[in-house]
Write a protein that holds these residues in place. Sequence first.
Motif, PDB file in Angstrom:
ATOM      1  N   LEU A 154      39.116  46.277 102.437  1.00 58.77           N
ATOM      2  CA  LEU A 154      37.739  46.396 101.961  1.00 58.77           C
ATOM      3  C   LEU A 154      37.403  45.241 101.024  1.00 58.77           C
ATOM      4  CD1 LEU A 154      37.778  50.190 101.022  1.00 58.77           C
ATOM      5  CD2 LEU A 154      36.675  49.190 103.041  1.00 58.77           C
ATOM      6  N   ILE A 155      36.150  44.760 101.115  1.00 56.62           N
ATOM      7  CA  ILE A 155      35.626  43.756 100.188  1.00 56.62           C
ATOM      8  C   ILE A 155      34.252  44.222  99.716  1.00 56.62           C
ATOM      9  CG2 ILE A 155      34.821  41.376  99.895  1.00 56.62           C
ATOM     10  CD1 ILE A 155      36.789  40.509 102.032  1.00 56.62           C
ATOM     11  N   SER A 156      34.011  44.165  98.404  1.00 60.02           N
ATOM     12  CA  SER A 156      32.689  44.502  97.874  1.00 60.02           C
ATOM     13  C   SER A 156      32.521  43.845  96.505  1.00 60.02           C
ATOM     14  CB  SER A 156      32.524  46.018  97.775  1.00 60.02           C
ATOM     15  OG  SER A 156      31.171  46.357  97.473  1.00 60.02           O
ATOM     16  N   TYR A 157      31.494  44.278  95.785  1.00 59.47           N
ATOM     17  CA  TYR A 157      31.267  43.817  94.421  1.00 59.47           C
ATOM     18  C   TYR A 157      32.212  44.525  93.458  1.00 59.47           C
ATOM     19  CZ  TYR A 157      26.936  41.201  95.322  1.00 59.47           C
ATOM     20  OH  TYR A 157      26.014  40.278  95.740  1.00 59.47           O
ATOM     21  N   ASP A 158      32.271  44.017  92.227  1.00 55.38           N
ATOM     22  CA  ASP A 158      33.008  44.701  91.178  1.00 55.38           C
ATOM     23  C   ASP A 158      32.218  45.923  90.733  1.00 55.38           C
ATOM     24  OD1 ASP A 158      31.705  44.073  88.195  1.00 55.38           O
ATOM     25  OD2 ASP A 158      31.151  42.631  89.750  1.00 55.38           O
ATOM     26  N   SER A 159      32.896  46.865  90.094  1.00 58.99           N
ATOM     27  CA  SER A 159      32.283  48.131  89.697  1.00 58.99           C
ATOM     28  C   SER A 159      31.748  48.115  88.275  1.00 58.99           C
ATOM     29  CB  SER A 159      33.307  49.258  89.831  1.00 58.99           C
ATOM     30  OG  SER A 159      34.446  48.987  89.023  1.00 58.99           O
ATOM     31  N   ARG A 160      31.978  47.033  87.541  1.00 59.31           N
ATOM     32  CA  ARG A 160      31.585  46.975  86.137  1.00 59.31           C
ATOM     33  C   ARG A 160      30.217  46.325  85.949  1.00 59.31           C
ATOM     34  NH1 ARG A 160      35.628  43.820  82.325  1.00 59.31           N
ATOM     35  NH2 ARG A 160      37.043  45.409  83.140  1.00 59.31           N
ATOM     36  N   VAL A 161      29.995  45.223  86.643  1.00 56.00           N
ATOM     37  CA  VAL A 161      28.763  44.455  86.467  1.00 56.00           C
ATOM     38  C   VAL A 161      27.964  44.342  87.772  1.00 56.00           C
ATOM     39  CG1 VAL A 161      27.785  42.227  85.754  1.00 56.00           C
ATOM     40  CG2 VAL A 161      29.825  43.101  84.628  1.00 56.00           C
ATOM     41  N   GLY A 162      28.683  44.187  88.893  1.00 52.03           N
ATOM     42  CA  GLY A 162      27.998  43.884  90.141  1.00 52.03           C
ATOM     43  C   GLY A 162      27.584  42.426  90.175  1.00 52.03           C
ATOM     44  N   LEU A 163      28.525  41.544  89.814  1.00 50.06           N
ATOM     45  CA  LEU A 163      28.396  40.096  89.754  1.00 50.06           C
ATOM     46  C   LEU A 163      27.513  39.625  88.602  1.00 50.06           C
ATOM     47  CD1 LEU A 163      29.576  37.640  91.223  1.00 50.06           C
ATOM     48  CD2 LEU A 163      27.410  37.436  92.425  1.00 50.06           C
ATOM     49  N   TYR A 164      26.197  39.985  88.628  1.00 43.29           N
ATOM     50  CA  TYR A 164      25.345  39.511  87.528  1.00 43.29           C
ATOM     51  C   TYR A 164      24.504  40.614  86.900  1.00 43.29           C
ATOM     52  CZ  TYR A 164      21.420  39.375  90.872  1.00 43.29           C
ATOM     53  OH  TYR A 164      20.466  39.705  91.796  1.00 43.29           O
ATOM     54  N   GLY A 165      24.751  41.870  87.262  1.00 40.50           N
ATOM     55  CA  GLY A 165      24.075  42.963  86.578  1.00 40.50           C
ATOM     56  C   GLY A 165      23.070  43.738  87.397  1.00 40.50           C
ATOM     57  N   HIS A 166      22.893  43.414  88.674  1.00 35.12           N
ATOM     58  CA  HIS A 166      21.954  44.159  89.506  1.00 35.12           C
ATOM     59  C   HIS A 166      22.508  45.572  89.722  1.00 35.12           C
ATOM     60  CE1 HIS A 166      19.346  45.402  92.739  1.00 35.12           C
ATOM     61  NE2 HIS A 166      18.745  44.230  92.778  1.00 35.12           N
ATOM     62  N   PRO A 167      21.720  46.619  89.439  1.00 36.77           N
ATOM     63  CA  PRO A 167      22.246  47.989  89.573  1.00 36.77           C
ATOM     64  C   PRO A 167      22.706  48.332  90.988  1.00 36.77           C
ATOM     65  CG  PRO A 167      19.864  47.990  89.141  1.00 36.77           C
ATOM     66  CD  PRO A 167      20.343  46.604  88.892  1.00 36.77           C
ATOM     67  N   ASP A 168      22.027  47.826  92.022  1.00 36.51           N
ATOM     68  CA  ASP A 168      22.480  48.078  93.400  1.00 36.51           C
ATOM     69  C   ASP A 168      23.869  47.478  93.637  1.00 36.51           C
ATOM     70  OD1 ASP A 168      20.135  49.373  93.978  1.00 36.51           O
ATOM     71  OD2 ASP A 168      19.342  47.838  95.327  1.00 36.51           O
TER      72      ASP A 168
END
Length: 284
Positions: A154-168
């Motif tokens: 699996l590959i996705s965004y991180d769970s803390r920030v989402g790269l730059y802070g987008h809630p989605d």
Amino acid sequence: MKKLLIVSFGIIGFILLLSPWILILFGRNQLHDHDIPKQEQLVENDQKQRILVIFPHPDDEVTVAGTLMKLKEEGHEIQMVCLTRGEKGKSSGIEDEAQLAYLRTKEMQKAAELIGADALHLKNYPDNGLEKIGLDSLKEIVGKLIDDIKPDVLISYDSRVGLYGHPDHRLTGLAVEEVFLEKRGNLGFEPKEMYQVTLCKKQVKLALKLSTGFQRNYPEDPAMGLPKPDFSIGTREYFPRTLEVMKAHQTQQAVLKDLMPLHDRVPGWIYSRVFDREYFREVK
């Protein structure tokens, strides 16, 4: 005098010849934490793996495009999921959400084709509205996708920030991470590994100077920032195709310039040697 002129022009020529490489070295020093190991492969190549990439928006895949192309070239299967049609991404000035969703769907299909994805699963959940769906429901959606597709990785965004802070971004990364950690090792749950796209400290520092998205959304508390990468993947040879993936998202060019500033002004052979890797954290 003539000899002096020849020597002077020779020195100038030598400096001009060296200047691009000085720029490259300077750029690398500004963008990369050299204590983070760089590796050639995301997964072992001893057998074919099915890679499932889960992101919320068309154009999110740009962050890992080089790695996905490399995986495909190494013989692995690439399955991509996009949870929304991106109808709220109105940086292009298109206000009609139905029209924008249609255009971004076409752009995502083109990007997946350029990457070489074996399949693209386009969903229609509300852009900028995954919070309304709720984490539990989002986990059910993600869990069903994983059960249906049966990926190894699996590959996705991180769970803390989402790269730059987008809630989605953050909620997608959190849902995938929690499903993986809760079900890993269970009978019938196939994924053995999960990786999250992230950035090194120097990239975050530069992004906070240049990117309006980072400036607007990134946490002020450094302790709440992106997780430290475990490693990077070298992607320089795939940079020209990554630019093509970026160009496929015509409605989002203003946003993507935040991701790779000045990419349309600096010669590609220089830029590709500066932006020559993608960073990942392994979920354990």
